[in-house]
Design a protein around this motif. Structure first.
Motif, PDB file in Angstrom:
ATOM      1  N   GLN A  39      91.488  50.620  88.925  1.00 38.67           N
ATOM      2  CA  GLN A  39      90.862  51.277  87.774  1.00 38.67           C
ATOM      3  C   GLN A  39      91.915  51.986  86.925  1.00 38.67           C
ATOM      4  O   GLN A  39      91.873  51.965  85.695  1.00 38.67           O
ATOM      5  CB  GLN A  39      89.810  52.270  88.277  1.00 38.67           C
ATOM      6  CG  GLN A  39      89.180  53.083  87.165  1.00 38.67           C
ATOM      7  CD  GLN A  39      88.020  53.949  87.669  1.00 38.67           C
ATOM      8  OE1 GLN A  39      87.220  53.531  88.489  1.00 38.67           O
ATOM      9  NE2 GLN A  39      87.946  55.164  87.177  1.00 38.67           N
ATOM     10  N   LYS A 105      86.067  49.045  86.820  1.00 38.16           N
ATOM     11  CA  LYS A 105      85.999  49.986  85.700  1.00 38.16           C
ATOM     12  C   LYS A 105      87.377  50.299  85.134  1.00 38.16           C
ATOM     13  O   LYS A 105      88.399  49.992  85.739  1.00 38.16           O
ATOM     14  CB  LYS A 105      85.382  51.289  86.204  1.00 38.16           C
ATOM     15  CG  LYS A 105      83.987  51.138  86.807  1.00 38.16           C
ATOM     16  CD  LYS A 105      83.450  52.517  87.204  1.00 38.16           C
ATOM     17  CE  LYS A 105      81.971  52.484  87.492  1.00 38.16           C
ATOM     18  NZ  LYS A 105      81.691  52.104  88.888  1.00 38.16           N
ATOM     19  N   SER A 108      86.693  55.910  80.900  1.00 34.51           N
ATOM     20  CA  SER A 108      85.719  56.066  79.810  1.00 34.51           C
ATOM     21  C   SER A 108      86.386  56.381  78.474  1.00 34.51           C
ATOM     22  O   SER A 108      85.904  55.971  77.421  1.00 34.51           O
ATOM     23  CB  SER A 108      84.771  57.212  80.178  1.00 34.51           C
ATOM     24  OG  SER A 108      85.506  58.376  80.537  1.00 34.51           O
ATOM     25  N   SER A 204      79.839  63.633  92.439  1.00 35.05           N
ATOM     26  CA  SER A 204      81.003  62.756  92.617  1.00 35.05           C
ATOM     27  C   SER A 204      80.998  62.197  94.043  1.00 35.05           C
ATOM     28  O   SER A 204      81.440  62.857  94.976  1.00 35.05           O
ATOM     29  CB  SER A 204      82.282  63.556  92.341  1.00 35.05           C
ATOM     30  OG  SER A 204      83.400  62.879  92.857  1.00 35.05           O
ATOM     31  N   ASN A 206      82.739  60.060  95.636  1.00 32.81           N
ATOM     32  CA  ASN A 206      83.982  59.699  96.342  1.00 32.81           C
ATOM     33  C   ASN A 206      84.887  60.870  96.685  1.00 32.81           C
ATOM     34  O   ASN A 206      85.808  60.725  97.489  1.00 32.81           O
ATOM     35  CB  ASN A 206      84.781  58.710  95.485  1.00 32.81           C
ATOM     36  CG  ASN A 206      83.993  57.437  95.217  1.00 32.81           C
ATOM     37  OD1 ASN A 206      83.568  56.749  96.145  1.00 32.81           O
ATOM     38  ND2 ASN A 206      83.769  57.127  93.946  1.00 32.81           N
ATOM     39  N   LYS A 216      93.074  62.090  96.786  1.00 34.37           N
ATOM     40  CA  LYS A 216      92.883  63.133  95.779  1.00 34.37           C
ATOM     41  C   LYS A 216      93.264  64.468  96.398  1.00 34.37           C
ATOM     42  O   LYS A 216      93.015  64.701  97.580  1.00 34.37           O
ATOM     43  CB  LYS A 216      91.412  63.174  95.320  1.00 34.37           C
ATOM     44  CG  LYS A 216      91.044  62.047  94.374  1.00 34.37           C
ATOM     45  CD  LYS A 216      89.551  61.948  94.151  1.00 34.37           C
ATOM     46  CE  LYS A 216      89.071  62.879  93.044  1.00 34.37           C
ATOM     47  NZ  LYS A 216      87.680  62.462  92.600  1.00 34.37           N
ATOM     48  N   ASN A 220      87.256  66.994  90.921  1.00 35.35           N
ATOM     49  CA  ASN A 220      87.171  66.721  89.476  1.00 35.35           C
ATOM     50  C   ASN A 220      87.036  68.029  88.684  1.00 35.35           C
ATOM     51  O   ASN A 220      87.696  68.216  87.652  1.00 35.35           O
ATOM     52  CB  ASN A 220      85.968  65.816  89.171  1.00 35.35           C
ATOM     53  CG  ASN A 220      86.075  64.453  89.859  1.00 35.35           C
ATOM     54  OD1 ASN A 220      87.080  64.122  90.469  1.00 35.35           O
ATOM     55  ND2 ASN A 220      85.004  63.662  89.757  1.00 35.35           N
TER      56      ASN A 220
HETATM   57  N1  ACO Z   1      85.766  56.764  83.458  1.00 35.27           N
HETATM   58  C1  ACO Z   1      85.278  55.695  84.112  1.00 35.27           C
HETATM   59  N2  ACO Z   1      84.784  55.768  85.365  1.00 35.27           N
HETATM   60  C2  ACO Z   1      84.786  56.965  85.970  1.00 35.27           C
HETATM   61  C3  ACO Z   1      85.287  58.113  85.345  1.00 35.27           C
HETATM   62  C4  ACO Z   1      85.786  57.987  84.031  1.00 35.27           C
HETATM   63  N3  ACO Z   1      86.266  59.027  83.339  1.00 35.27           N
HETATM   64  N4  ACO Z   1      85.165  59.151  86.195  1.00 35.27           N
HETATM   65  C5  ACO Z   1      84.596  58.672  87.302  1.00 35.27           C
HETATM   66  N5  ACO Z   1      84.357  57.360  87.163  1.00 35.27           N
HETATM   67  C6  ACO Z   1      83.691  56.485  88.126  1.00 35.27           C
HETATM   68  C7  ACO Z   1      84.442  56.385  89.423  1.00 35.27           C
HETATM   69  O1  ACO Z   1      85.406  55.347  89.367  1.00 35.27           O
HETATM   70  C8  ACO Z   1      83.343  56.106  90.404  1.00 35.27           C
HETATM   71  O2  ACO Z   1      82.911  54.741  90.283  1.00 35.27           O
HETATM   72  P1  ACO Z   1      83.090  53.662  91.470  1.00 35.27           P
HETATM   73  O3  ACO Z   1      82.729  54.363  92.747  1.00 35.27           O
HETATM   74  O4  ACO Z   1      82.212  52.552  91.096  1.00 35.27           O
HETATM   75  O5  ACO Z   1      84.523  53.295  91.425  1.00 35.27           O
HETATM   76  C9  ACO Z   1      82.200  56.918  89.867  1.00 35.27           C
HETATM   77  O6  ACO Z   1      82.470  57.094  88.481  1.00 35.27           O
HETATM   78  C10 ACO Z   1      82.001  58.246  90.550  1.00 35.27           C
HETATM   79  O7  ACO Z   1      83.116  59.134  90.334  1.00 35.27           O
HETATM   80  P2  ACO Z   1      83.927  59.861  91.503  1.00 35.27           P
HETATM   81  O8  ACO Z   1      83.182  59.791  92.776  1.00 35.27           O
HETATM   82  O9  ACO Z   1      84.303  61.191  91.001  1.00 35.27           O
HETATM   83  O10 ACO Z   1      85.188  58.875  91.607  1.00 35.27           O
HETATM   84  P3  ACO Z   1      86.690  59.195  92.022  1.00 35.27           P
HETATM   85  O11 ACO Z   1      86.755  60.036  93.246  1.00 35.27           O
HETATM   86  O12 ACO Z   1      87.418  57.891  92.048  1.00 35.27           O
HETATM   87  O13 ACO Z   1      87.264  60.092  90.814  1.00 35.27           O
HETATM   88  C11 ACO Z   1      88.844  59.799  89.005  1.00 35.27           C
HETATM   89  C12 ACO Z   1      87.410  59.566  89.513  1.00 35.27           C
HETATM   90  C13 ACO Z   1      89.076  61.304  88.875  1.00 35.27           C
HETATM   91  C14 ACO Z   1      88.964  59.138  87.637  1.00 35.27           C
HETATM   92  C15 ACO Z   1      89.831  59.209  90.030  1.00 35.27           C
HETATM   93  O14 ACO Z   1      89.520  57.862  90.291  1.00 35.27           O
HETATM   94  C16 ACO Z   1      91.262  59.287  89.595  1.00 35.27           C
HETATM   95  O15 ACO Z   1      91.879  60.319  89.672  1.00 35.27           O
HETATM   96  N6  ACO Z   1      91.851  58.137  89.168  1.00 35.27           N
HETATM   97  C17 ACO Z   1      93.248  58.010  88.818  1.00 35.27           C
HETATM   98  C18 ACO Z   1      93.531  58.384  87.419  1.00 35.27           C
HETATM   99  C19 ACO Z   1      93.067  57.375  86.407  1.00 35.27           C
HETATM  100  O16 ACO Z   1      92.463  56.347  86.685  1.00 35.27           O
HETATM  101  N7  ACO Z   1      93.378  57.636  85.157  1.00 35.27           N
HETATM  102  C20 ACO Z   1      93.081  56.697  84.113  1.00 35.27           C
HETATM  103  C21 ACO Z   1      92.932  57.358  82.814  1.00 35.27           C
HETATM  104  S1  ACO Z   1      94.352  58.239  82.309  1.00 35.27           S
HETATM  105  C22 ACO Z   1      95.367  57.191  81.446  1.00 35.27           C
HETATM  106  O17 ACO Z   1      95.496  56.095  81.780  1.00 35.27           O
HETATM  107  C23 ACO Z   1      96.078  57.722  80.220  1.00 35.27           C
END
Ligand code: ACO
Length: 310
Positions: A39, A105, A108, A204, A206, A216, A220
């Motif tokens: 993701q 995903k 967002s 949340s 996860n 993590k 969040n």
């Molecule tokens: N956009 C899209 N999906 C999201 C977002 C978001 N902002 N926040 C949460 N979700 C999704 C999660 O992926 C999860 O879906 P899934 O279980 O189908 O994968 C669901 O919503 C529930 O959320 P959480 O249980 O809180 O999920 P998680 O513990 O993975 O936390 C977070 C989400 C904070 C985004 C984490 O995955 C993370 O830190 N990821 C790494 C950072 C990242 O991906 N950054 C990308 C944007 S920054 C950049 O690129 C400039």
């Protein structure tokens, strides 16, 4: 036996050491990492599109060169992250397939349009600022390849954040119209930036397991608060108003109180119903298909080299 392996895994995590690709790990740990890293990689790649929108219309050669360099960095981040995911036994082409078919995903935030050049500055300041808040703790993630990828990514993100802030400072020193343009961009990007940190902790699914595995390091909501506290003084210095009437210094907590983001909007955007979701995925799919000949040529070349070696 399985139990010995499991205990060894838990001991490595408890000792703040790293799990490496060849180490035994629980299936669910592996699956969580693939989910998060994929993701994250997809976000970097899709994230090139909103800013790419301004490459041909940057107001000066200098701004164009900066923006090009930033978009290139993001492509690089995507590549490190896909490489980190591949150490877990998945294939990059499989991940790309899942992205363009909507089975995986991406963040967002990249489903909102970039309407003016001020958006380029605000993305650097707020979006990359939020990314740094979220990603600096990931440098201490328990999975080695992901943690190491984050070190370099964070250094480059800091540069991105500063270029955004500098761009906005320049606009704020400009005309009344330019200042209005910055305020308008801040009004549109503030709430989506807060949503980048994910749903509130109570919603949340996860977080608890990912914290126990030390993937993590903060929830969040903790990171969202940290971001607000970091950003409010920067907004004051810049001379813009953050569009939240509930924003107020809380002396007791030593932090800023702020209003509730519209969580139904986040759900909609994650479900694929944000303003630009279709366009982003469609463009990614077209780029993938247009690139088929490059992949074929690279494969043919690799095979020819292999035959020569034999
Ligand atoms: N956009 C899209 N999906 C999201 C977002 C978001 N902002 N926040 C949460 N979700 C999704 C999660 O992926 C999860 O879906 P899934 O279980 O189908 O994968 C669901 O919503 C529930 O959320 P959480 O249980 O809180 O999920 P998680 O513990 O993975 O936390 C977070 C989400 C904070 C985004 C984490 O995955 C993370 O830190 N990821 C790494 C950072 C990242 O991906 N950054 C990308 C944007 S920054 C950049 O690129 C400039």
């Amino acid at each position: 036996s399985g139990q010995v392996l499991e205990e060894r895994f838990e001991a490595v995590i408890a000792a703040e050491q790293r799990i490496e690709p060849r180490d035994w790990m629980p299936d669910a740990y592996r699956a969580t990492l693939v989910r998060q890293i994929a993701q994250h990689a997809h976000s970097e790649i899709i994230g090139m599109q909103p800013e790419g929108n301004w490459l041909t219309r940057a107001p000066s050669l200098r701004r164009k060169a900066i923006l090009l360099a930033k978009a290139q960095d993001e492509a690089g981040h995507g590549l490190y992250l896909y490489a980190a995911a591949e150490t877990l036994g998945v294939d990059r082409s499989e991940l790309t397939e899942k992205l363009i078919s909507g089975r995986q995903k991406y963040s967002s935030i990249f489903n909102y349009p970039t309407l003016t050049f001020a958006d380029v500055g605000v993305i650097g300041w707020l979006v990359d600022g939020a990314a740094i808040c979220n990603q600096v703790p990931l440098c201490r993630c328990s999975y080695g390849p992901y943690a190491r990828a984050m070190v370099r990514v964070c250094k480059e993100e800091s540069f991105h954040q500063r270029q955004g802030y500098e761009l906005l400072m320049t606009l704020m020193r400009g005309t009344e119209e330019q200042r209005r343009m910055v305020q308008d961009a801040v009004d549109r990007w503030w709430w989506p930036s807060l949503m980048m940190f994910g749903p509130p902790d109570g919603d949340s699914p996860n977080t608890a397991q990912s914290m126990a595995w030390r993937i993590k390091r903060h929830t969040n909501d903790e990171l969202r608060q940290r971001f607000v506290d970091m950003t409010v003084p920067q907004a004051q210095h810049l001379g813009v108003t953050l569009p939240d009437p509930a924003l107020a210094w809380n002396e007791e907590r030593g932090g800023w109180d702020f209003g509730e983001p519209d969580w139904s909007e986040l759900k909609q955007v994650i479900k694929g119903q944000g303003p630009c979701n279709d366009q982003r995925v469609e463009r990614r799919r077209a780029a993938h298909e247009d690139g088929a000949w490059v992949r074929e040529a690279a494969l043919a070349y690799a095979e020819k080299q292999k035959r020569r070696e034999q």
